[in-house]
Design an enzyme around this catalytic site. Structure first.
Site, PDB file in Angstrom:
ATOM      1  N   ARG A 134      11.473   8.342   2.881  1.00 35.68           N
ATOM      2  CA  ARG A 134      10.731   8.138   1.625  1.00 35.68           C
ATOM      3  C   ARG A 134       9.507   9.062   1.588  1.00 35.68           C
ATOM      4  NH1 ARG A 134       5.913   7.407  -0.283  1.00 35.68           N
ATOM      5  NH2 ARG A 134       5.476   5.875   1.346  1.00 35.68           N
ATOM      6  N   ASP A 135       8.528   8.834   2.439  1.00 37.17           N
ATOM      7  CA  ASP A 135       7.368   9.738   2.469  1.00 37.17           C
ATOM      8  C   ASP A 135       7.810  11.132   2.922  1.00 37.17           C
ATOM      9  OD1 ASP A 135       4.719  10.403   2.135  1.00 37.17           O
ATOM     10  OD2 ASP A 135       3.957   8.721   3.295  1.00 37.17           O
TER      11      ASP A 135
ATOM     12  N   HIS B 132      -0.758   2.084   7.118  1.00 36.41           N
ATOM     13  CA  HIS B 132       0.016   3.318   6.898  1.00 36.41           C
ATOM     14  C   HIS B 132      -0.964   4.475   6.977  1.00 36.41           C
ATOM     15  CE1 HIS B 132       3.074   5.844   4.660  1.00 36.41           C
ATOM     16  NE2 HIS B 132       1.963   6.489   4.321  1.00 36.41           N
TER      17      HIS B 132
END
Length: 335
Positions: A12-13, A193
């Site tokens: 995703r990132d 995160h």
């Protein structure tokens, strides 16, 4: 200390890094490798979240829902997660993700705008998602501001609230202060995160854990926006060295990073090979031992990492490079 739950965000990132062009076969390979490594949660999809594939943010190679399906089909233990930014993703999008097999949703807002997550968090809980409130750009608000917004997400029903260092701008003292405030005032679990723009991703993750965070994000080889995220395999090694319980296997997380490195190379992204220095630091042996360990590994057909680790356990010092061949021989005979 409580067991740390790891979320890997490579798909995703990390998708930002390859312009959201991971294909289904690549997603399958990485999910299998992460699942084998014991990573608890795998987040995937467009870098800007569910249904972020638009002319504004760049089009994905694959449909988010097809990506969720192939991930779910190929993992045994890991939960599949999606990110949703209210205003980009909608409640119907979230429901469809659940139907496809996603079981974790991270509702992401700017750190001062938790209000806009209320409907999505309510519905996510009703559906049955493990629901995460994800406060982005957490450096932009003071401690009491982050706490105020986190309390809103908790009141809406979030199971976990994250402090998210989206810009990689935080230093360990700030991380410790904000995580501690949430830990002392919320009943739900806290997550963190990190981005590595200041070279502090691992240090900040450790500070978060020391302050009480239970959920920590990483990405294989640190793949992610900017300078990348906390390296998953490096984090696993550091957690092991620190005696912090987690479910991941160090060697298998390194293997997963190797698979990812080859895949992103095919997309034109060359990542630094940090496997060897990681192994040296993990074992605590001279960097000059690596060349000899690899020669010994080739000669005796064993994993060079086992040689390095055993040399560390035996407190090898400079001048004992020949010892590595004896170690390799013993490892080979023991198999």
């Amino acid at each position: 200390m409580n067991k740390i739950i790891l979320t890997d965000t490579s798909l995703r990132d990390g998708n930002h890094t390859v312009k959201h062009q991971f294909n289904l076969e690549e997603i399958k390979k990485i999910c299998i490798a992460l699942d084998n490594a014991g990573v608890d949660i795998i987040e995937l999809g467009h870098g800007d979240g569910l249904t972020g594939s638009t002319i504004n943010y760049g089009f994905s190679k694959e449909d988010d829902y097809e990506a969720i399906k192939i991930a779910v089909e190929n993992v045994s233990n890991a939960k599949i997660a999606v990110l949703l930014l209210p205003g980009i993703g909608t409640v119907p999008d979230m429901k469809k993700a659940y139907e496809c097999g996603a079981r974790v949703v991270r509702i992401a807002t700017h750190v001062t705008e938790a209000d806009i997550s209320m409907e999505h968090i309510h519905v996510a809980k009703e559906i049955g998602f493990l629901t995460v409130g994800f406060l982005m750009m957490a450096h932009r608000a003071p401690v009491d501001g982050v706490l105020h917004e986190a309390q809103k997400m908790e009141s809406y029903g979030a199971d976990i609230v994250y402090v998210t260092d989206s810009a990689g701008a935080m230093i360990p003292s700030e991380v410790r202060e904000k995580i501690s405030a949430l830990k002392e005032n919320l009943k739900v679990d806290i997550g963190f995160h990190s981005h590595n723009n200041l070279g502090l991703a691992i240090g900040n993750s450790l500070a978060a854990i020391e302050a009480g965070a239970k959920y920590i994000d990483g990405s294989l080889a640190g793949l992610g926006a900017g300078a990348g995220n906390t390296s998953t395999e490096m984090l696993v090694g550091v957690l092991n060295k620190a005696g912090i319980p987690n479910n991941a296997d160090f060697y298998k997380s390194m293997d997963a990073a190797k698979i990812l490195r080859e895949i992103v190379k095919s997309h034109g992204v060359e990542l630094a090979n940090t496997q060897d220095p990681l192994m040296l630091g993990y074992a605590g042996v001279y960097s000059s031992f690596m060349l000899h360990a690899k020669k010994a590994a080739e000669r005796f057909k064993v994993d060079y990492r086992e040689i390095i680790e055993e040399a560390g356990r035996k407190s090898a010092v400079g001048g004992q490079e020949d010892w590595l061949y004896e170690i390799a021989d013993r490892i080979s005979r023991s198999k």
